[in-house]
Enzyme design. Sequence first.
Site, PDB file in Angstrom:
ATOM      1  N   LYS A 240      11.753  10.754   9.782  1.00 64.02           N
ATOM      2  CA  LYS A 240      10.785   9.645   9.693  1.00 64.02           C
ATOM      3  C   LYS A 240      11.101   8.749   8.496  1.00 64.02           C
ATOM      4  CE  LYS A 240       6.758  10.255   7.590  1.00 64.02           C
ATOM      5  NZ  LYS A 240       6.370   9.362   6.475  1.00 64.02           N
ATOM      6  N   ASN A 241      11.349   9.350   7.342  1.00 63.01           N
ATOM      7  CA  ASN A 241      11.517   8.560   6.119  1.00 63.01           C
ATOM      8  C   ASN A 241      12.873   7.884   6.007  1.00 63.01           C
ATOM      9  OD1 ASN A 241       8.926   9.164   5.546  1.00 63.01           O
ATOM     10  ND2 ASN A 241       9.388  10.730   4.020  1.00 63.01           N
TER      11      ASN A 241
ATOM     12  N   CYS B  25      -3.528   5.699  -1.387  1.00 62.49           N
ATOM     13  CA  CYS B  25      -3.852   6.635  -0.305  1.00 62.49           C
ATOM     14  C   CYS B  25      -4.353   7.927  -0.940  1.00 62.49           C
ATOM     15  CB  CYS B  25      -2.674   6.838   0.630  1.00 62.49           C
ATOM     16  SG  CYS B  25      -1.422   7.961   0.052  1.00 62.49           S
TER      17      CYS B  25
ATOM     18  N   ASP C  32       7.005  16.465  -0.636  1.00 63.24           N
ATOM     19  CA  ASP C  32       6.573  16.523   0.761  1.00 63.24           C
ATOM     20  C   ASP C  32       6.606  17.932   1.339  1.00 63.24           C
ATOM     21  OD1 ASP C  32       8.084  13.301   1.652  1.00 63.24           O
ATOM     22  OD2 ASP C  32       6.307  13.821   0.489  1.00 63.24           O
TER      23      ASP C  32
ATOM     24  N   ARG D 123      -0.385   4.952  -5.815  1.00 56.55           N
ATOM     25  CA  ARG D 123       0.840   4.435  -5.206  1.00 56.55           C
ATOM     26  C   ARG D 123       1.040   2.938  -5.380  1.00 56.55           C
ATOM     27  NH1 ARG D 123       2.034   7.567   0.324  1.00 56.55           N
ATOM     28  NH2 ARG D 123       4.136   7.005  -0.277  1.00 56.55           N
TER      29      ARG D 123
ATOM     30  N   ARG E 109       1.766  11.501  12.774  1.00 55.50           N
ATOM     31  CA  ARG E 109       2.477  10.428  12.081  1.00 55.50           C
ATOM     32  C   ARG E 109       3.893  10.846  11.701  1.00 55.50           C
ATOM     33  NH1 ARG E 109       0.642   9.420   6.900  1.00 55.50           N
ATOM     34  NH2 ARG E 109       2.532   8.148   6.970  1.00 55.50           N
TER      35      ARG E 109
HETATM   36  C1  EPZ Z   1       8.535   7.974  -0.124  1.00 62.20           C
HETATM   37  O1  EPZ Z   1       7.365   7.241  -0.485  1.00 62.20           O
HETATM   38  C2  EPZ Z   1       8.147   8.791   1.111  1.00 62.20           C
HETATM   39  N1  EPZ Z   1       7.672   7.898   2.145  1.00 62.20           N
HETATM   40  C3  EPZ Z   1       7.045   9.779   0.755  1.00 62.20           C
HETATM   41  O2  EPZ Z   1       6.817  10.610   1.893  1.00 62.20           O
HETATM   42  C4  EPZ Z   1       7.516  10.673  -0.372  1.00 62.20           C
HETATM   43  O3  EPZ Z   1       6.461  11.512  -0.768  1.00 62.20           O
HETATM   44  C5  EPZ Z   1       7.939   9.799  -1.575  1.00 62.20           C
HETATM   45  O4  EPZ Z   1       8.945   8.860  -1.173  1.00 62.20           O
HETATM   46  C6  EPZ Z   1       8.512  10.631  -2.712  1.00 62.20           C
HETATM   47  O5  EPZ Z   1       9.570  11.404  -2.280  1.00 62.20           O
HETATM   48  C7  EPZ Z   1       8.577   7.234   2.916  1.00 62.20           C
HETATM   49  O6  EPZ Z   1       9.773   7.298   2.739  1.00 62.20           O
HETATM   50  C8  EPZ Z   1       8.020   6.398   4.020  1.00 62.20           C
HETATM   51  P1  EPZ Z   1       7.951   6.554  -4.323  1.00 62.20           P
HETATM   52  P2  EPZ Z   1       7.430   6.076  -1.588  1.00 62.20           P
HETATM   53  O7  EPZ Z   1       7.920   5.080  -4.466  1.00 62.20           O
HETATM   54  O8  EPZ Z   1       8.759   5.431  -1.570  1.00 62.20           O
HETATM   55  C9  EPZ Z   1       5.337   5.807  -8.233  1.00 62.20           C
HETATM   56  C10 EPZ Z   1       5.591  11.713   3.572  1.00 62.20           C
HETATM   57  O9  EPZ Z   1       4.823  12.680   3.490  1.00 62.20           O
HETATM   58  N2  EPZ Z   1       5.625   4.369  -8.022  1.00 62.20           N
HETATM   59  O10 EPZ Z   1       9.263   7.230  -4.464  1.00 62.20           O
HETATM   60  O11 EPZ Z   1       6.221   5.246  -1.382  1.00 62.20           O
HETATM   61  C11 EPZ Z   1       4.458   6.386  -7.118  1.00 62.20           C
HETATM   62  O12 EPZ Z   1       3.106   6.132  -7.327  1.00 62.20           O
HETATM   63  C12 EPZ Z   1       5.528  10.577   2.530  1.00 62.20           C
HETATM   64  O13 EPZ Z   1       6.453  11.579   4.455  1.00 62.20           O
HETATM   65  C13 EPZ Z   1       5.232   3.463  -8.981  1.00 62.20           C
HETATM   66  O14 EPZ Z   1       4.633   3.828  -9.989  1.00 62.20           O
HETATM   67  O15 EPZ Z   1       7.277   6.937  -2.928  1.00 62.20           O
HETATM   68  C14 EPZ Z   1       4.817   7.857  -7.181  1.00 62.20           C
HETATM   69  O16 EPZ Z   1       4.081   8.463  -8.181  1.00 62.20           O
HETATM   70  C15 EPZ Z   1       4.357  10.715   1.612  1.00 62.20           C
HETATM   71  N3  EPZ Z   1       5.504   2.146  -8.754  1.00 62.20           N
HETATM   72  C16 EPZ Z   1       6.307   7.816  -7.551  1.00 62.20           C
HETATM   73  O17 EPZ Z   1       6.566   6.531  -8.115  1.00 62.20           O
HETATM   74  C17 EPZ Z   1       6.193   1.710  -7.644  1.00 62.20           C
HETATM   75  O18 EPZ Z   1       6.425   0.500  -7.484  1.00 62.20           O
HETATM   76  C18 EPZ Z   1       7.273   8.045  -6.378  1.00 62.20           C
HETATM   77  O19 EPZ Z   1       6.886   7.182  -5.330  1.00 62.20           O
HETATM   78  C19 EPZ Z   1       6.585   2.642  -6.690  1.00 62.20           C
HETATM   79  C20 EPZ Z   1       6.294   3.991  -6.899  1.00 62.20           C
END
Ligand code: EPZ
Length: 420
Positions: A22-23, A115, A306, A120, A398
Amino acid sequence: MDCLLIKGGYPLHGDVTISGAKNAVLPIMAATLLTGEPCVIRRVPNLSDVTFMGQILSSLGARVKFEGGVLEVCAARLNGVGDYDLIRKMRGSICILGPLLARLGKARVSLPGGCVIGSRPVDLHLKGLRSLGAKITIDGGYVVAKAPALTGADVFLGGRSGPTVLGTANVMMAATLAEGVTVIESAACEPEVTDLANFLNAMGARITGAGSPTITIVGVDELHGAEHEVIPDRIEAATFAIAAAATRGEIALHGARPEHFSAVLDKLREAGVKFERNGPVLTVKRGRSIKAVDVTTQPYAGFPTDAQAQMMVLLTRASGISIVTERIFESRFMHVSELARLGADIAIEGPNAIIKGGRPLSGAPIMASDLRASAALVIAGLVARGQTLVKRIYHLDRGYENIDEKLKKLGARIERVPET
Ligand code: EPZ
């Protein structure tokens, strides 16, 4: 609304084939917006998130066809404004921002809200795109971005909890059509980022270093259509491996890439789980007992956030005390109170969950709060004595393709029932 009714206590046995990731597929679908030519993506899982993303691409003007795991997208004509409600509903869709900006010089995309697992923010996405010369404002719940032309630049994408996966994807996609060279430092190294880079390179992009913290993109004038097969879903594979161990079963995983979830396999091995590799097939079987282990979630190649909830269920089976520390998302313990309803003994102290293992679980009605929490509750239902009813399984659909059918084939007593 559907629920899952599970009769627990039956070890899982047999073979399961892992679906596409998915990701990986969500940002790859967004990347098809970078060209007006047709793209064909294979091994696409039939998930509600994929359907949503397809609807978002259609709302932008792309022609989308999805059949039998094969997705065809042709974004010949595009408008820069996607369906507000659809985009707001699915966070992952933020990654259409980079491609739209690069292709059209403008984009108007609804700001994804927080969420249940955390606030996020997308500040790093916006910082990265601004570094390439985009003018970005937030207006009426929309991210409004303008850039007649993007220019390559050095971009540092590290945040307070490390790199950002979709932020890296967004900036990498925008940089493919920017003038000059972009170097992303503190980039996310997830296999899904590498898979996206491989697809972009098949479209004619010039990306090197994907999978490492430093990614270099040499901008090109245009990209063309391409074909690509998505990598297998490492989180689905990890979920089934944990389910095998938790139910005292034995499962052969087909089509998985163990090297993509080696941190999970390492922790399972430490907990006493046994593995057998037979060519492409990885068989997971429970050892005599499960030992308590400590787990801390980290960016890739560390233990994935995850798989945290699913691992917590296994550790309720362990003899002794385990500590699970969540370092990526600030509120990703929603499953703990539901596991307590089944009799688990878990205390939360800040980012730590302290699990006293060994207490038997007994079935009860429980509620899913998010995608991975729902997978954990299903595993708990498979372990618990008696019947468990898992509600709000739309979360599960999902991210897991036909999980109840796959579990049934492994001997689980599980059925989808309408909520009463
Ligand atoms: C991806 O989300 C995945 N989703 C998530 O999987 C996964 O948990 C996450 O990466 C971490 O591995 C998809 O790929 C669709 P991040 P993403 O930006 O990219 C902070 C699932 O269960 N952050 O790497 O949205 C954020 O708040 C989902 O399949 C900022 O502060 O995650 C978090 O604490 C859930 N500012 C950390 O970084 C930003 O601009 C990592 O988030 C962006 C992120």
